[in-house]
Design a protein around this motif. Structure first.
Motif, PDB file in Angstrom:
ATOM      1  N   ASN A 172      35.112  28.933   9.623  1.00 45.37           N
ATOM      2  CA  ASN A 172      34.289  30.123   9.439  1.00 45.37           C
ATOM      3  C   ASN A 172      32.981  29.734   8.746  1.00 45.37           C
ATOM      4  OD1 ASN A 172      34.631  30.376   6.432  1.00 45.37           O
ATOM      5  ND2 ASN A 172      36.781  30.680   7.040  1.00 45.37           N
ATOM      6  N   GLY A 173      32.057  30.684   8.647  1.00 45.17           N
ATOM      7  CA  GLY A 173      30.747  30.410   8.086  1.00 45.17           C
ATOM      8  C   GLY A 173      30.766  30.006   6.626  1.00 45.17           C
ATOM      9  N   GLN A 174      31.665  30.595   5.862  1.00 44.35           N
ATOM     10  CA  GLN A 174      31.737  30.279   4.434  1.00 44.35           C
ATOM     11  C   GLN A 174      32.143  28.821   4.217  1.00 44.35           C
ATOM     12  OE1 GLN A 174      33.433  33.247   1.702  1.00 44.35           O
ATOM     13  NE2 GLN A 174      34.687  31.607   0.808  1.00 44.35           N
ATOM     14  N   LEU A 175      33.152  28.370   4.958  1.00 47.30           N
ATOM     15  CA  LEU A 175      33.567  26.966   4.852  1.00 47.30           C
ATOM     16  C   LEU A 175      32.457  26.027   5.334  1.00 47.30           C
ATOM     17  CD1 LEU A 175      37.289  27.139   6.043  1.00 47.30           C
ATOM     18  CD2 LEU A 175      36.439  26.729   3.716  1.00 47.30           C
ATOM     19  N   ALA A 176      31.689  26.479   6.312  1.00 47.97           N
ATOM     20  CA  ALA A 176      30.569  25.673   6.802  1.00 47.97           C
ATOM     21  C   ALA A 176      29.536  25.465   5.703  1.00 47.97           C
ATOM     22  CB  ALA A 176      29.925  26.345   8.010  1.00 47.97           C
ATOM     23  N   LEU A 177      29.228  26.526   4.940  1.00 48.79           N
ATOM     24  CA  LEU A 177      28.261  26.415   3.842  1.00 48.79           C
ATOM     25  C   LEU A 177      28.776  25.463   2.758  1.00 48.79           C
ATOM     26  CD1 LEU A 177      27.139  30.144   3.499  1.00 48.79           C
ATOM     27  CD2 LEU A 177      25.829  28.256   4.476  1.00 48.79           C
ATOM     28  N   GLN A 178      30.067  25.562   2.462  1.00 45.86           N
ATOM     29  CA  GLN A 178      30.657  24.671   1.466  1.00 45.86           C
ATOM     30  C   GLN A 178      30.605  23.209   1.928  1.00 45.86           C
ATOM     31  OE1 GLN A 178      34.602  26.210   0.796  1.00 45.86           O
ATOM     32  NE2 GLN A 178      33.866  28.169  -0.034  1.00 45.86           N
ATOM     33  N   THR A 179      30.833  23.006   3.217  1.00 45.03           N
ATOM     34  CA  THR A 179      30.797  21.641   3.765  1.00 45.03           C
ATOM     35  C   THR A 179      29.390  21.055   3.694  1.00 45.03           C
ATOM     36  OG1 THR A 179      32.614  22.165   5.290  1.00 45.03           O
ATOM     37  CG2 THR A 179      31.262  20.238   5.820  1.00 45.03           C
ATOM     38  N   LEU A 180      28.399  21.878   3.952  1.00 43.89           N
ATOM     39  CA  LEU A 180      27.014  21.404   3.924  1.00 43.89           C
ATOM     40  C   LEU A 180      26.592  20.926   2.532  1.00 43.89           C
ATOM     41  CD1 LEU A 180      25.237  24.035   6.221  1.00 43.89           C
ATOM     42  CD2 LEU A 180      25.524  21.590   6.679  1.00 43.89           C
ATOM     43  N   GLU A 181      27.233  21.450   1.507  1.00 42.73           N
ATOM     44  CA  GLU A 181      26.914  21.026   0.137  1.00 42.73           C
ATOM     45  C   GLU A 181      27.440  19.615  -0.133  1.00 42.73           C
ATOM     46  OE1 GLU A 181      25.069  22.504  -1.990  1.00 42.73           O
ATOM     47  OE2 GLU A 181      24.814  24.445  -0.998  1.00 42.73           O
ATOM     48  N   LYS A 182      28.408  19.173   0.682  1.00 44.65           N
ATOM     49  CA  LYS A 182      29.043  17.875   0.428  1.00 44.65           C
ATOM     50  C   LYS A 182      28.740  16.833   1.506  1.00 44.65           C
ATOM     51  CE  LYS A 182      32.992  19.971   0.442  1.00 44.65           C
ATOM     52  NZ  LYS A 182      34.463  20.227   0.416  1.00 44.65           N
ATOM     53  N   GLU A 183      28.407  17.283   2.712  1.00 46.30           N
ATOM     54  CA  GLU A 183      28.242  16.355   3.836  1.00 46.30           C
ATOM     55  C   GLU A 183      26.823  16.440   4.420  1.00 46.30           C
ATOM     56  OE1 GLU A 183      30.513  14.301   5.018  1.00 46.30           O
ATOM     57  OE2 GLU A 183      32.399  15.024   4.142  1.00 46.30           O
ATOM     58  N   ASP A 184      26.332  15.311   4.909  1.00 44.28           N
ATOM     59  CA  ASP A 184      25.068  15.295   5.650  1.00 44.28           C
ATOM     60  C   ASP A 184      25.376  15.569   7.121  1.00 44.28           C
ATOM     61  OD1 ASP A 184      23.477  14.692   3.441  1.00 44.28           O
ATOM     62  OD2 ASP A 184      23.839  12.533   3.661  1.00 44.28           O
ATOM     63  N   VAL A 185      24.820  16.645   7.638  1.00 42.92           N
ATOM     64  CA  VAL A 185      25.104  17.069   9.005  1.00 42.92           C
ATOM     65  C   VAL A 185      23.811  17.054   9.824  1.00 42.92           C
ATOM     66  CG1 VAL A 185      25.885  18.992  10.445  1.00 42.92           C
ATOM     67  CG2 VAL A 185      27.072  18.478   8.299  1.00 42.92           C
ATOM     68  N   ASP A 186      23.883  16.513  11.048  1.00 47.88           N
ATOM     69  CA  ASP A 186      22.703  16.421  11.908  1.00 47.88           C
ATOM     70  C   ASP A 186      22.586  17.579  12.891  1.00 47.88           C
ATOM     71  OD1 ASP A 186      21.656  13.675  11.148  1.00 47.88           O
ATOM     72  OD2 ASP A 186      23.729  13.188  11.679  1.00 47.88           O
ATOM     73  N   LEU A 187      23.699  18.253  13.165  1.00 48.20           N
ATOM     74  CA  LEU A 187      23.690  19.365  14.119  1.00 48.20           C
ATOM     75  C   LEU A 187      24.897  20.250  13.854  1.00 48.20           C
ATOM     76  CD1 LEU A 187      22.544  20.699  16.774  1.00 48.20           C
ATOM     77  CD2 LEU A 187      24.136  19.218  18.026  1.00 48.20           C
ATOM     78  N   ILE A 188      24.712  21.572  14.007  1.00 53.05           N
ATOM     79  CA  ILE A 188      25.821  22.522  13.848  1.00 53.05           C
ATOM     80  C   ILE A 188      26.008  23.293  15.145  1.00 53.05           C
ATOM     81  CG2 ILE A 188      26.689  24.543  12.603  1.00 53.05           C
ATOM     82  CD1 ILE A 188      24.925  23.722  10.237  1.00 53.05           C
ATOM     83  N   LEU A 189      27.243  23.307  15.654  1.00 50.71           N
ATOM     84  CA  LEU A 189      27.630  24.198  16.742  1.00 50.71           C
ATOM     85  C   LEU A 189      28.318  25.385  16.088  1.00 50.71           C
ATOM     86  CD1 LEU A 189      29.079  21.705  19.412  1.00 50.71           C
ATOM     87  CD2 LEU A 189      26.766  22.619  19.246  1.00 50.71           C
ATOM     88  N   MET A 190      27.672  26.550  16.127  1.00 51.06           N
ATOM     89  CA  MET A 190      28.108  27.689  15.321  1.00 51.06           C
ATOM     90  C   MET A 190      28.574  28.857  16.186  1.00 51.06           C
ATOM     91  SD  MET A 190      28.084  28.790  11.975  1.00 51.06           S
ATOM     92  CE  MET A 190      26.667  28.124  11.060  1.00 51.06           C
ATOM     93  N   ASP A 191      29.839  29.216  16.047  1.00 51.56           N
ATOM     94  CA  ASP A 191      30.354  30.414  16.704  1.00 51.56           C
ATOM     95  C   ASP A 191      29.664  31.639  16.104  1.00 51.56           C
ATOM     96  OD1 ASP A 191      31.873  32.091  18.272  1.00 51.56           O
ATOM     97  OD2 ASP A 191      33.632  32.024  16.968  1.00 51.56           O
ATOM     98  N   ILE A 192      29.580  32.704  16.870  1.00 59.09           N
ATOM     99  CA  ILE A 192      28.906  33.915  16.384  1.00 59.09           C
ATOM    100  C   ILE A 192      29.871  34.819  15.622  1.00 59.09           C
ATOM    101  CG2 ILE A 192      27.559  35.938  17.040  1.00 59.09           C
ATOM    102  CD1 ILE A 192      26.149  33.285  17.526  1.00 59.09           C
ATOM    103  N   GLU A 193      31.000  35.139  16.233  1.00 60.58           N
ATOM    104  CA  GLU A 193      31.958  36.070  15.624  1.00 60.58           C
ATOM    105  C   GLU A 193      33.119  35.305  14.995  1.00 60.58           C
ATOM    106  OE1 GLU A 193      33.180  38.947  18.470  1.00 60.58           O
ATOM    107  OE2 GLU A 193      31.157  39.716  18.840  1.00 60.58           O
ATOM    108  N   MET A 194      33.219  35.404  13.654  1.00 65.31           N
ATOM    109  CA  MET A 194      34.304  34.738  12.910  1.00 65.31           C
ATOM    110  C   MET A 194      34.674  35.596  11.711  1.00 65.31           C
ATOM    111  SD  MET A 194      32.965  30.753  12.823  1.00 65.31           S
ATOM    112  CE  MET A 194      31.307  31.214  12.280  1.00 65.31           C
TER     113      MET A 194
END
Length: 328
Positions: free
Chosen positions: A240-262
């Motif tokens: 989900n989006g919240q876990l994605a934000l938490q992951t971005l604080e710890k990992e360097d990401v070059d691209l995100i494939l993001m679902d719309i409805e979660m």
């Protein structure tokens, strides 16, 4: 007798064949009409030898013929008409009575396959990531045209990894085109394309690149992850989006494939948080990964700051092509 390919640049050609009335007088008139000549000698019952003399390709006769032929040619330029390339092509078209149509890359990518019936299609290859995304969509349709296709580009710049997958495209140097646009269009319309073109740099997908898949569907995340990992990518998953934000604080990401409805936090909200952040990941490319391609959803995708979108279920080639477009 095997077939022969004859170039206007050939000065003398000798052909030996058994003849059964070739209409020599007609052939002579045709050759004479563009400054050439034809002569014949033979041995009764054995062979006939024709000597065809072609004029130089820069002769007055040949230039006049090309000028007449160009009036019947149709050219589609895909690029900005106010850009340098667009202005030069318009000038050549005006001087030669060339039938020219200009479409932006976005406009061209929306055309149907049957709408690419031109003698020549010239594409401005000065593309950013969004341009390569549109180019990918465009190229998949160009395989249906019988016209010639040219990609005018900076020879030192990188290209999309999956470019030239659907159709053969002539690569033409930007500087070479700018220096002599009339000669460039003459070549692209009339000359045989160079089959063996020099190797050019492509964008590379490497294990140093990290993609995060954000989707509440576990099966879809797993399948997508497998396809990308086979390309050498490092893949991170978030449900989900919240876990994605938490992951971005710890990992360097070059691209995100993001679902719309979660649940918990949807993709649009997560995207807005990312874009409004002061963190280094604020500008990371985000591709909407959605099963809804309605106009309303596409508008929201753009409004919330996503760079692009994919419609689920996505074929493997289209998925990889899109990822290659946004990874540098």
């Amino acid at each position: 007798m095997s077939s022969l390919r004859i170039s206007l640049k050939i000065s003398i050609l000798r052909v030996r064949m058994v003849t059964f009335g070739l209409g020599l007088s007609f052939c002579k008139k045709v050759m004479k009409s563009f400054g050439g000549s034809i002569a014949c000698s033979s041995e009764f019952g054995e062979w006939t030898e024709f000597e065809l003399k072609f004029p130089d390709c820069n002769s007055t006769e040949v230039i006049a013929i090309k000028q007449e032929l160009m009036k019947a040619k149709t050219v589609l330029f895909i690029g900005e008409q106010l850009g340098m390339l667009g202005r030069q092509i318009k000038n050549v078209a005006f001087q030669s009575d060339l039938n020219l149509t200009i479409k932006s890359l976005a406009q061209a990518s929306e055309l149907e396959e049957h709408q690419y019936e031109y003698s020549l299609i010239i594409i401005d290859g000065d593309l950013d990531a969004n341009g390569w995304s549109l180019m990918s969509r465009l190229e998949s349709k160009l395989g249906f045209t019988e016209g010639r296709i040219a990609f005018v580009h900076d020879e030192d710049s990188t290209r999309n990894l999956y470019f030239q997958r659907y159709v053969d495209i002539e690569l033409y140097g930007m500087q070479k085109f700018v220096d002599d646009p009339a000669n460039a269009i003459d070549y692209l319309l009339f000359e045989e394309f160079d089959v063996e073109q020099p190797a050019q740099p492509y964008n590379e997908i490497s294990i140093k690149r990290t993609v995060m898949i954000v989707d509440d569907n576990h099966s879809l995340r797993s399948i997508t992850s497998i396809m990308l990992e086979k390309q050498g990518l490092h893949v991170i998953q978030a449900e989900n989006g919240q876990l994605a934000l938490q992951t971005l604080e710890k990992e360097d990401v070059d691209l995100i494939l993001m679902d719309i409805e979660m649940p918990i936090m949807d993709g649009l909200t997560a995207t807005r948080h990312i874009r409004q952040s002061d963190a280094s990941y604020a500008s990371v490319p985000i591709v909407g990964y959605t099963g809804d391609k309605s106009e309303e959803t596409v508008v929201k995708i753009n409004e919330y700051g996503m760079n692009d979108y994919l419609v689920k279920p996505t074929p493997k080639d289209e998925l990889i092509d899109k990822v290659a477009t946004w990874i540098y």
